[in-house]
Scaffold this active site. Structure first.
Site, PDB file in Angstrom:
ATOM      1  CG  HIS A   1      -1.774   1.181   1.402  1.00 39.91           C
ATOM      2  ND1 HIS A   1      -3.112   1.182   1.102  1.00 39.91           N
ATOM      3  CD2 HIS A   1      -1.506   2.443   1.836  1.00 39.91           C
ATOM      4  CE1 HIS A   1      -3.620   2.368   1.345  1.00 39.91           C
ATOM      5  NE2 HIS A   1      -2.660   3.165   1.785  1.00 39.91           N
ATOM      6  CD  GLU A   2       1.553   3.758   3.656  1.00 43.34           C
ATOM      7  OE1 GLU A   2       1.833   4.810   3.034  1.00 43.34           O
ATOM      8  OE2 GLU A   2       0.501   3.627   4.313  1.00 43.34           O
TER       9      GLU A   2
ATOM     10  CG  HIS B   1       0.277   6.379  -0.566  1.00 48.22           C
ATOM     11  ND1 HIS B   1      -0.751   7.065  -1.175  1.00 48.22           N
ATOM     12  CD2 HIS B   1      -0.262   5.793   0.535  1.00 48.22           C
ATOM     13  CE1 HIS B   1      -1.870   6.906  -0.465  1.00 48.22           C
ATOM     14  NE2 HIS B   1      -1.593   6.130   0.562  1.00 48.22           N
TER      15      HIS B   1
END
Length: 696
Positions: A489-490, A493
């Site tokens: 997920h990160e 980003h």
């Protein structure tokens, strides 16, 4: 709006520096222009902030004093290009404050936050500057602007208007006071959560009380205790890496209850770190601020610039997914109660029982034990796998850099290049918990991507921060399934920031609406447990063998297991957020009673505690996600639909679809989010893919 203004709080020509040795104020000639983390000392920050703020004020004054008529270049672009020094100082300071802070850093933050708020207000409420912006905005259709220039002009005008430029003078002065107070309250809230997290320590001296707990978790607890001066014990804290294994595996029900309550009552102990009064003051000020702008509540004021546009749309959306989620959670609770009845007849399933019996049920139904998986999820291998995924999809290459300046020895640095060898950016990773690190995981822009007035493309410096298990003696860092998803997920980003191809930094990377910004991150989670991807990272840390197909199949068969709980936990926090921000008055706000009423109204079952109780809800009281936590689910509908675009071709790495999705990532906030998504998918996102993925 905050993002646009804060990122533009910038600077101009360098004034004479009183401390030429301050690495925040002088060029350090570091590789790839990264900050000189290794040379920055605490005493450097305040002089750097003071210098940067003074220079920013001088630059704004220069724009205002320009005798030429306002143009895009001398007003809108000039404003966007301010910020080199202040961006550098804030990028370093606030990243370290969150990732490796201490009491001195907290004190500096308390001093500098009102200064930054005053600076921001001084820019946004400067009527002479606003009149120049407005002149360009009013003439925008006649100026022959490029689409990105037009977008920047419109967003700049909006940021002024929505942050008070059109208010009468008396309301402008009150707005300044509100913004200062809110900034300090946000700091206080976050500091209280960190203090409460660090203050609680539970030492267990009888190993029999840890029956069922995996040896790896006991080893970590033993090392933590030894570090705390208690080699005779095992230490547990309210940090997720510490208490989650206890909730999942420990037979000691009392210990499970103790640790879950320690986690979920942080900031709610009626002591010096209690956050209830902070929440009441924060909400009173947010309501007052929204009403200054003619909105009844903060939610509608905040959402005006998001994809959802207003609170009614968000509420309708949340209810549409809440109903199937809570129905699934009730079915799951019944199944867990039946399992618990075999162990403890007559006892009622409680929140501290859920994880324990869910783990037992998962093993019973799918023969899947998460402890069996962890040896295959060694941190560096998982990171290598997500890098390989970016290579497959977008042609990116990753090279670890040694000897780079870092703020903590645990930080690692990577050079990211494109398929043609050109520089994409620099990625830092900082994955282990420490006393000065706030909970959770996040991505920060340390240095923004933009193109300067000379046409030089400044590539970004990005950091991924987490709180994963530290290596223990003889064992590397081994991740849980949730940790694997968080890392993916990160990194999503990070890709959003790294791939940015904007000209103007206010529109670059993650400077998008909040209900769009989670699309790139959540999209990456779709790949976590795909067999094709797992074979690139799921290697047993002792034998080097790839995870067997049979075990990968078990993971995927169990993909919808416990999703009622997961989704209800998330959505209840989203609804609680909206309930707070739809308030029209905070007079007499009783935080505990308000939260209980919110849970009752939505029909939350007592066996589940919402993901974030009010008093440690950092997302909405410190990190800018107020009236925005729904965006994770909103973006989940987008990401499920986006992944379907790949799956429908029969190739989850389809080069043409990947090219189009990379183009979406590169655009940042240079175009309307809905327009960008429609260009990628040729149709609005269909929620059926999200519901199918959840098993609803």
């Amino acid at each position: 709006m905050k993002k646009l203004i804060i990122s533009s709080l910038a600077l101009v020509a360098l004034m004479a520096c009183t401390n030429t040795e301050n690495p925040l104020l002088t060029e350090q000639n570091t590789p790839y222009g990264v900050p000189a983390f290794d040379k920055v000392k605490t005493e450097h920050y305040m002089p750097a902030f003071e210098k940067a703020i003074a220079e920013n004020k001088a630059e704004i004054a220069a724009i205002v004093a320009n005798p030429e008529a306002p143009t895009f270049e001398n007003t809108i672009a000039a404003l966007d290009r301010t910020g080199a020094l202040l961006d550098r100082v804030t990028g370093v300071f606030f990243n370290i404050l969150d990732a490796d802070g201490n009491d001195q850093m907290n004190a500096i933050a308390e001093e500098v936050t009102p200064m930054l708020s005053e600076l921001s207000d001084g820019i946004i409420l400067n009527d002479s500057l606003f009149q120049r912006v407005k002149a360009v905005y009013d003439a925008r259709e006649t100026l022959g602007l490029t689409p990105e220039q037009l977008r920047l002009t419109e967003q700049t005008y909006k940021s002024f208007a929505q942050n008070g430029a059109n208010l009468p003078e008396d309301k402008k002065e009150r707005l300044k006071e509100i913004n200062k107070e809110l900034g300090l309250l946000s700091l206080q809230f976050g500091n209280n959560v960190v203090a409460e997290t660090n203050a609680y320590q539970l030492f267990v001296t009888d190993e029999s009380e840890l029956a069922g707990l995996p040896e790896s978790a006991k080893a970590a607890a033993k090392e933590e205790a030894a570090a705390a001066g208690r080699p005779d014990a095992w230490l547990f804290t309210p940090k997720r890496t510490s208490f989650t294994p206890v909730l999942q595996y420990c037979q000691n029900r009392q210990l499970r209850e103790e640790l879950l309550m320690a986690y979920t009552t942080r900031g709610n102990h009626n002591n010096e770190f209690d956050n209830k009064a902070v929440i009441q003051k924060t909400m009173a000020l947010r309501i007052e601020k929204a009403q200054l702008f003619g909105y009844q509540n903060p939610a509608d004021y905040i959402l005006a610039d998001c994809m959802a546009k207003d609170s009614k749309t968000v509420d309708t959306f949340l209810q549409s997914v809440w109903a199937p989620s809570i129905a699934a959670a009730k079915r799951e609770a019944a199944a867990l109660q039946a399992l618990m009845d075999k162990d403890l007849p007559g006892e009622k399933l409680q929140p501290w029982d859920w994880w324990y019996y869910a783990e037992k049920l998962r093993k019973e139904q799918y023969d899947l034990d998460e402890e069996e998986l962890k040896p295959y999820f060694e941190l560096s291998n998982v990171r290598r796998g997500v890098f390989q995924l970016a290579t497959t999809l977008y042609g990116l290459q990753f090279e670890q850099l040694e000897g780079m300046p870092v703020y903590n020895p645990e930080v690692e640095v990577f050079k990211v290049t494109d398929a043609d060898g050109s520089l994409i950016g620099i990625l830092y990773t900082d994955y282990f918990p420490r006393a000065g690190k706030r909970p959770g995981a996040w991505m920060n822009d340390i240095c923004h991507q933009y193109v300067d007035a000379e046409g030089v493309d400044h590539r970004p410096v990005i950091i991924n921060v987490g709180n994963f298990n530290k290596p223990t003696q003889g064992n590397p860092s081994l991740l849980s399934m949730d940790d694997v998803e968080t890392l993916f997920h990160e990194f999503g980003h990070a890709l959003h920031g790294l791939l940015s191809k904007a000209t103007y930094k206010s529109l670059a990377g993650t400077n998008t609406p909040r209900d769009f910004v989670e699309l790139p991150s959540q999209f990456m989670e779709n790949y976590c447990y795909r067999p094709e991807v797992m074979k690139t990272y799921a290697f047993h840390y002792q034998t080097g063998e790839v995870m067997p197909d049979s075990l990968i199949a078990k993971i995927n068969r169990a993909g919808t297991f416990n999703q009622g709980f997961v989704t209800a936990e998330l959505l209840s926090a989203s609804i609680l957020d909206m309930d707070y921000h739809e308030l029209t008055s905070a007079e007499g706000l009783d935080v505990d009673a308000f939260e209980a009423a919110s849970m009752a109204k939505m029909g939350m079952i007592p066996e589940i505690i919402t993901r974030y109780r009010s008093t440690f809800y950092n997302h909405i009281f410190t990190t800018g996600y107020e009236a925005g936590y729904y965006s994770y689910t909103w973006a989940a509908v987008l990401d499920a639909d986006a992944f379907a675009a790949f799956a429908e071709t029969g190739d989850i790495f389809n080069p043409e679809v990947a090219r189009r999705f990379r183009h979406l990532l590169e655009q940042g906030g240079t175009r309307d989010a809905q327009e960008l998504y429609l260009e990628f998918r040729d149709k609005p996102a269909d929620p059926k893919f999200y519901l199918q993925r959840k098993g609803f």
